[in-house]
Design a protein around this motif. Structure first.
Motif, PDB file in Angstrom:
ATOM      1  N   ALA A  63      -4.432   7.573 -11.223  1.00 34.43           N
ATOM      2  CA  ALA A  63      -5.734   7.084 -10.775  1.00 34.43           C
ATOM      3  C   ALA A  63      -5.729   5.567 -10.627  1.00 34.43           C
ATOM      4  O   ALA A  63      -6.302   5.015  -9.678  1.00 34.43           O
ATOM      5  CB  ALA A  63      -6.819   7.515 -11.757  1.00 34.43           C
ATOM      6  N   SER A  64      -5.064   4.887 -11.534  1.00 33.11           N
ATOM      7  CA  SER A  64      -4.980   3.426 -11.473  1.00 33.11           C
ATOM      8  C   SER A  64      -4.214   2.967 -10.227  1.00 33.11           C
ATOM      9  O   SER A  64      -4.622   2.006  -9.565  1.00 33.11           O
ATOM     10  CB  SER A  64      -4.298   2.901 -12.737  1.00 33.11           C
ATOM     11  OG  SER A  64      -4.135   1.511 -12.662  1.00 33.11           O
ATOM     12  N   ALA A  65      -3.125   3.643  -9.910  1.00 36.03           N
ATOM     13  CA  ALA A  65      -2.335   3.281  -8.724  1.00 36.03           C
ATOM     14  C   ALA A  65      -3.166   3.462  -7.454  1.00 36.03           C
ATOM     15  O   ALA A  65      -3.166   2.590  -6.564  1.00 36.03           O
ATOM     16  CB  ALA A  65      -1.063   4.114  -8.663  1.00 36.03           C
ATOM     17  N   PHE A  66      -3.900   4.560  -7.363  1.00 35.76           N
ATOM     18  CA  PHE A  66      -4.718   4.783  -6.173  1.00 35.76           C
ATOM     19  C   PHE A  66      -5.916   3.844  -6.130  1.00 35.76           C
ATOM     20  O   PHE A  66      -6.386   3.490  -5.045  1.00 35.76           O
ATOM     21  CB  PHE A  66      -5.145   6.252  -6.078  1.00 35.76           C
ATOM     22  CG  PHE A  66      -4.007   7.157  -5.716  1.00 35.76           C
ATOM     23  CD1 PHE A  66      -3.297   6.979  -4.537  1.00 35.76           C
ATOM     24  CD2 PHE A  66      -3.615   8.174  -6.551  1.00 35.76           C
ATOM     25  CE1 PHE A  66      -2.244   7.797  -4.193  1.00 35.76           C
ATOM     26  CE2 PHE A  66      -2.558   9.007  -6.229  1.00 35.76           C
ATOM     27  CZ  PHE A  66      -1.866   8.810  -5.034  1.00 35.76           C
ATOM     28  N   ASP A  67      -6.386   3.405  -7.278  1.00 32.26           N
ATOM     29  CA  ASP A  67      -7.447   2.409  -7.319  1.00 32.26           C
ATOM     30  C   ASP A  67      -6.954   1.078  -6.735  1.00 32.26           C
ATOM     31  O   ASP A  67      -7.680   0.408  -5.999  1.00 32.26           O
ATOM     32  CB  ASP A  67      -7.923   2.226  -8.757  1.00 32.26           C
ATOM     33  CG  ASP A  67      -9.224   1.475  -8.847  1.00 32.26           C
ATOM     34  OD1 ASP A  67     -10.097   1.709  -7.987  1.00 32.26           O
ATOM     35  OD2 ASP A  67      -9.382   0.663  -9.776  1.00 32.26           O
ATOM     36  N   LYS A  71      -9.461   6.687   2.524  1.00 37.28           N
ATOM     37  CA  LYS A  71     -10.053   7.980   2.177  1.00 37.28           C
ATOM     38  C   LYS A  71      -9.050   8.867   1.438  1.00 37.28           C
ATOM     39  O   LYS A  71      -9.406   9.573   0.498  1.00 37.28           O
ATOM     40  CB  LYS A  71     -10.565   8.680   3.429  1.00 37.28           C
ATOM     41  CG  LYS A  71     -11.791   7.994   4.009  1.00 37.28           C
ATOM     42  CD  LYS A  71     -12.284   8.686   5.243  1.00 37.28           C
ATOM     43  CE  LYS A  71     -13.522   7.985   5.777  1.00 37.28           C
ATOM     44  NZ  LYS A  71     -14.043   8.632   6.985  1.00 37.28           N
ATOM     45  N   GLN A  72      -7.784   8.807   1.854  1.00 35.34           N
ATOM     46  CA  GLN A  72      -6.736   9.579   1.183  1.00 35.34           C
ATOM     47  C   GLN A  72      -6.584   9.098  -0.265  1.00 35.34           C
ATOM     48  O   GLN A  72      -6.530   9.904  -1.199  1.00 35.34           O
ATOM     49  CB  GLN A  72      -5.415   9.420   1.928  1.00 35.34           C
ATOM     50  CG  GLN A  72      -4.257  10.115   1.263  1.00 35.34           C
ATOM     51  CD  GLN A  72      -2.924   9.733   1.892  1.00 35.34           C
ATOM     52  OE1 GLN A  72      -2.764   8.623   2.382  1.00 35.34           O
ATOM     53  NE2 GLN A  72      -1.987  10.645   1.854  1.00 35.34           N
ATOM     54  N   ALA A  73      -6.516   7.789  -0.451  1.00 35.07           N
ATOM     55  CA  ALA A  73      -6.373   7.233  -1.795  1.00 35.07           C
ATOM     56  C   ALA A  73      -7.584   7.577  -2.654  1.00 35.07           C
ATOM     57  O   ALA A  73      -7.446   7.897  -3.839  1.00 35.07           O
ATOM     58  CB  ALA A  73      -6.187   5.714  -1.715  1.00 35.07           C
ATOM     59  N   GLN A  74      -8.762   7.552  -2.057  1.00 36.65           N
ATOM     60  CA  GLN A  74      -9.973   7.873  -2.795  1.00 36.65           C
ATOM     61  C   GLN A  74      -9.964   9.325  -3.272  1.00 36.65           C
ATOM     62  O   GLN A  74     -10.275   9.607  -4.432  1.00 36.65           O
ATOM     63  CB  GLN A  74     -11.186   7.622  -1.900  1.00 36.65           C
ATOM     64  CG  GLN A  74     -12.510   7.699  -2.594  1.00 36.65           C
ATOM     65  CD  GLN A  74     -13.643   7.332  -1.641  1.00 36.65           C
ATOM     66  OE1 GLN A  74     -13.541   7.507  -0.428  1.00 36.65           O
ATOM     67  NE2 GLN A  74     -14.715   6.812  -2.206  1.00 36.65           N
ATOM     68  N   ILE A 100       0.836  -1.205   0.000  1.00 38.77           N
ATOM     69  CA  ILE A 100       0.000   0.000   0.000  1.00 38.77           C
ATOM     70  C   ILE A 100       0.865   1.247   0.000  1.00 38.77           C
ATOM     71  O   ILE A 100       0.610   2.194  -0.758  1.00 38.77           O
ATOM     72  CB  ILE A 100      -0.970  -0.013   1.208  1.00 38.77           C
ATOM     73  CG1 ILE A 100      -2.046  -1.068   0.993  1.00 38.77           C
ATOM     74  CG2 ILE A 100      -1.593   1.361   1.436  1.00 38.77           C
ATOM     75  CD1 ILE A 100      -2.911  -1.321   2.214  1.00 38.77           C
ATOM     76  N   ALA A 101       1.905   1.246   0.813  1.00 40.75           N
ATOM     77  CA  ALA A 101       2.803   2.406   0.867  1.00 40.75           C
ATOM     78  C   ALA A 101       3.507   2.621  -0.478  1.00 40.75           C
ATOM     79  O   ALA A 101       3.615   3.764  -0.953  1.00 40.75           O
ATOM     80  CB  ALA A 101       3.830   2.223   1.979  1.00 40.75           C
ATOM     81  N   GLU A 152       3.964   5.513  -5.631  1.00 47.34           N
ATOM     82  CA  GLU A 152       3.944   5.441  -7.097  1.00 47.34           C
ATOM     83  C   GLU A 152       2.861   6.350  -7.672  1.00 47.34           C
ATOM     84  O   GLU A 152       3.085   7.069  -8.655  1.00 47.34           O
ATOM     85  CB  GLU A 152       3.705   3.996  -7.525  1.00 47.34           C
ATOM     86  CG  GLU A 152       3.810   3.760  -9.005  1.00 47.34           C
ATOM     87  CD  GLU A 152       3.676   2.283  -9.320  1.00 47.34           C
ATOM     88  OE1 GLU A 152       2.654   1.921  -9.937  1.00 47.34           O
ATOM     89  OE2 GLU A 152       4.582   1.515  -8.953  1.00 47.34           O
ATOM     90  N   GLY A 153       1.693   6.354  -7.064  1.00 48.18           N
ATOM     91  CA  GLY A 153       0.604   7.223  -7.516  1.00 48.18           C
ATOM     92  C   GLY A 153       0.976   8.697  -7.418  1.00 48.18           C
ATOM     93  O   GLY A 153       0.686   9.486  -8.316  1.00 48.18           O
TER      94      GLY A 153
END
Length: 141
Positions: A104-108, A123-126, A84-85, A90-91
């Motif tokens: 967007a793909s990396a955070f997905d 929530k941060q990734a979203q 996850i980190a 990378e995102g």
């Protein structure tokens, strides 16, 4: 030497006693937990952290004394957190380089790896994914 042999024999007897089951139900529970542990270990080897964690969790629920399932659950959890980190980093790098669809793909992927929707990281990734998607749409206008 004879004393060492006797000590060794008593240790072997104790191990055999630990392996023997008092009831058939106990044997069945152990075998079921072992099945889930092996399934989780295979997923762990394939780097399927979430699936491995589920299998180890099931093995621990069936047999709370299953040390290997408990140990590998913690290791899989650690690996998942590291993944996850790395995906978050990378995102952010993609975002800095204006590569918004990859961002967007990396955070997905980060969101898919976090089971708890109320988690701060989720929530941060979203929000970062939404930002990248909006920036990507802006790019094509």
């Amino acid at each position: 030497i004879e004393r060492d042999i006797k000590v060794s024999e008593t240790v072997v007897e104790q191990i055999i006693k630990k392996r023997s089951f008092t009831t058939e139900e106990e044997r069945t529970r152990y075998e079921e937990a072992q099945k889930h542990y092996i399934e989780g270990f295979r997923d762990y080897q394939k780097q399927q952290w979430m699936r491995a964690m589920r299998s180890f969790e099931t093995a621990n629920a069936i047999d709370p004394n299953h040390e290997l399932a408990r140990r590998y659950y913690k290791l899989a959890e650690k690996q998942r957190d590291e993944m996850i980190a790395l995906m978050t980093l990378e995102g952010r790098r993609y975002k800095e380089k204006n590569m918004y669809s990859r961002c967007a793909s990396a955070f997905d992927k980060v969101m898919a790896a976090i089971p708890n929707r109320e988690d701060v990281k989720f929530k941060q990734a979203q929000s970062l994914k939404q930002e990248c998607q909006l920036m990507s749409e802006e790019k094509f206008r």
